[in-house]
Scaffold this motif. Sequence first.
Motif, PDB file in Angstrom:
ATOM      1  N   HIS A 212      -3.364  -2.842  -5.935  1.00 25.71           N
ATOM      2  CA  HIS A 212      -2.862  -1.546  -5.473  1.00 25.71           C
ATOM      3  C   HIS A 212      -2.130  -0.758  -6.557  1.00 25.71           C
ATOM      4  CE1 HIS A 212      -3.994  -2.007  -1.272  1.00 25.71           C
ATOM      5  NE2 HIS A 212      -3.571  -3.256  -1.326  1.00 25.71           N
ATOM      6  N   PHE A 213      -1.454  -1.438  -7.453  1.00 26.35           N
ATOM      7  CA  PHE A 213      -0.686  -0.749  -8.493  1.00 26.35           C
ATOM      8  C   PHE A 213      -1.412  -0.710  -9.838  1.00 26.35           C
ATOM      9  CE2 PHE A 213       2.666  -1.786  -5.501  1.00 26.35           C
ATOM     10  CZ  PHE A 213       3.579  -0.743  -5.618  1.00 26.35           C
TER      11      PHE A 213
ATOM     12  N   LYS B 104       0.838  -1.211   0.000  1.00 27.23           N
ATOM     13  CA  LYS B 104       0.000   0.000   0.000  1.00 27.23           C
ATOM     14  C   LYS B 104       0.869   1.256   0.000  1.00 27.23           C
ATOM     15  CE  LYS B 104      -3.713  -2.233   2.649  1.00 27.23           C
ATOM     16  NZ  LYS B 104      -4.401  -2.270   3.974  1.00 27.23           N
TER      17      LYS B 104
ATOM     18  N   ALA C 124       2.689   1.782  -3.456  1.00 23.43           N
ATOM     19  CA  ALA C 124       1.753   2.186  -4.501  1.00 23.43           C
ATOM     20  C   ALA C 124       1.324   3.638  -4.304  1.00 23.43           C
ATOM     21  CB  ALA C 124       0.536   1.268  -4.500  1.00 23.43           C
TER      22      ALA C 124
ATOM     23  N   ILE D 227      -2.916   2.572 -11.323  1.00 22.07           N
ATOM     24  CA  ILE D 227      -2.063   3.738 -11.562  1.00 22.07           C
ATOM     25  C   ILE D 227      -1.870   3.904 -13.072  1.00 22.07           C
ATOM     26  CG2 ILE D 227       0.213   4.750 -11.176  1.00 22.07           C
ATOM     27  CD1 ILE D 227       0.366   3.116  -8.589  1.00 22.07           C
TER      28      ILE D 227
ATOM     29  N   ILE E  14      -0.695  -7.016  -5.594  1.00 18.39           N
ATOM     30  CA  ILE E  14       0.049  -5.990  -6.333  1.00 18.39           C
ATOM     31  C   ILE E  14      -0.833  -5.377  -7.415  1.00 18.39           C
ATOM     32  CG2 ILE E  14       1.978  -5.638  -7.936  1.00 18.39           C
ATOM     33  CD1 ILE E  14       3.500  -7.795  -6.280  1.00 18.39           C
TER      34      ILE E  14
ATOM     35  N   PRO F  30       4.432   3.393 -13.649  1.00 15.41           N
ATOM     36  CA  PRO F  30       4.542   1.938 -13.781  1.00 15.41           C
ATOM     37  C   PRO F  30       5.422   1.464 -14.931  1.00 15.41           C
ATOM     38  CG  PRO F  30       2.287   2.553 -13.277  1.00 15.41           C
ATOM     39  CD  PRO F  30       3.029   3.836 -13.522  1.00 15.41           C
TER      40      PRO F  30
END
Length: 429
Positions: free
Chosen positions: A205-206, A101, A104, A209, A202, A182
Amino acid sequence: MSATKSRLRNGLTVILQEVHTAPVTTFWVWYRAGSRHEHTGITGSSHWVEHMQFKGTKQYPSDSADREISRTGGVWNAMTWIDWTTYYETMPANKIDLAIKLEADRMTNSLYKKKDVDSERTVIIAERQGAENQPIFLLSEEIQAAAFRVHPYHHEVLGDKIDIESMNRSDLYKHYRTFYNPINAIVVAVGDFKSSQMLKKIRAHFGGIPKGDKPRLFLRDEPQQRGERRVFVEGDGETSYLQAAFHAPAASDPDFFPMIVLDSILSGASSFNLFGSGISNKTSRLYRALVLKGLAAGFSGSLAATVDPFLYSITCAVRTDRSIEQVETALNDEIERAINTPPTDEELLKAKKQARAMFAYSAESVTNLGFWYGFAEILDNYTWFTNYLDNLEAVTASDVHRVAQNVLRPNNRTTGHYIPKIAKANTAS
């Protein structure tokens, strides 16, 4: 179970390795953002951005993240170098969600308050001034600048002081938004988890983006050096230093592994993992030629694994009853020997054994493994790490000799002398 590599839709690379020997997990986020990605006017910005990433977001203001990680018994830190910046947390496996968390969140939501920029400017200038108190730093910086005329490896990771003094919040935030996305990042997790579950976390949370744009880099290939370059640095202290630096292959070059063995023969194996412990260089050629013969108080060799060709350097601390010229003559004799004669079978076996030991020491924990996977992916591919020992074992004596003839030639060398002011004054009198 072997490592797995995948890529999210937004371009984020994810490398996972299950290790179930202890209930611990390490989580790393790597960015292709180092001094290689800077130009004149913003040198040192990657390192400064690393500092700013610990100044908080709205979700984790100020030092709240540090307190939360400490409460779990975890540790976290970050590092910046010429090719990359990386952040990591090593924590009890059942608490690693906090790291996911946090990373990210600060990939995209760091605040960069003006007061924090100003306070870190003072910290970084002090860091730079502290480095300048070290003769080897001063000498190495001059040599690096002389060896690289056009490539951004020309400048130190800390940056030029004039740039640190002049950069503002806008410069740093632009660097952050350019490189922290990213498509320019690698996530690595190693430890006690199931890969399918870790990838799901992953992605949660990512994955949302935005992909961002691949950074446009100001990169110019360094032209071939046409002759030896020499620099002379005067400063405080009582010890003189000699440093010889040679342009060396990039980590992805097939000649890099013969270079590892050559380094081990001449000066003892280098460690590429910043967490790795060193091993003795007392069996190396240069130790016998320089230290045992009473010319140098100590010496070290340094081979770096880099994206572009960098430097192989040898640094010698000159004994007070000897001259830099005497040490340089002895060093040159050993360099000529390496150029003229292949290593013996015994030397080759011993050098490989030493390099294997250094590699093993630097891959003993989940944190070390997290470093290696991300580092290798930055350099080339994570398999650079997993194939390391096989590539090392394949090196022959003729490979080492060929690379010595190419790398150690005089017109590929930059030589530096550090001359203490007290020694210069004594010479003048």
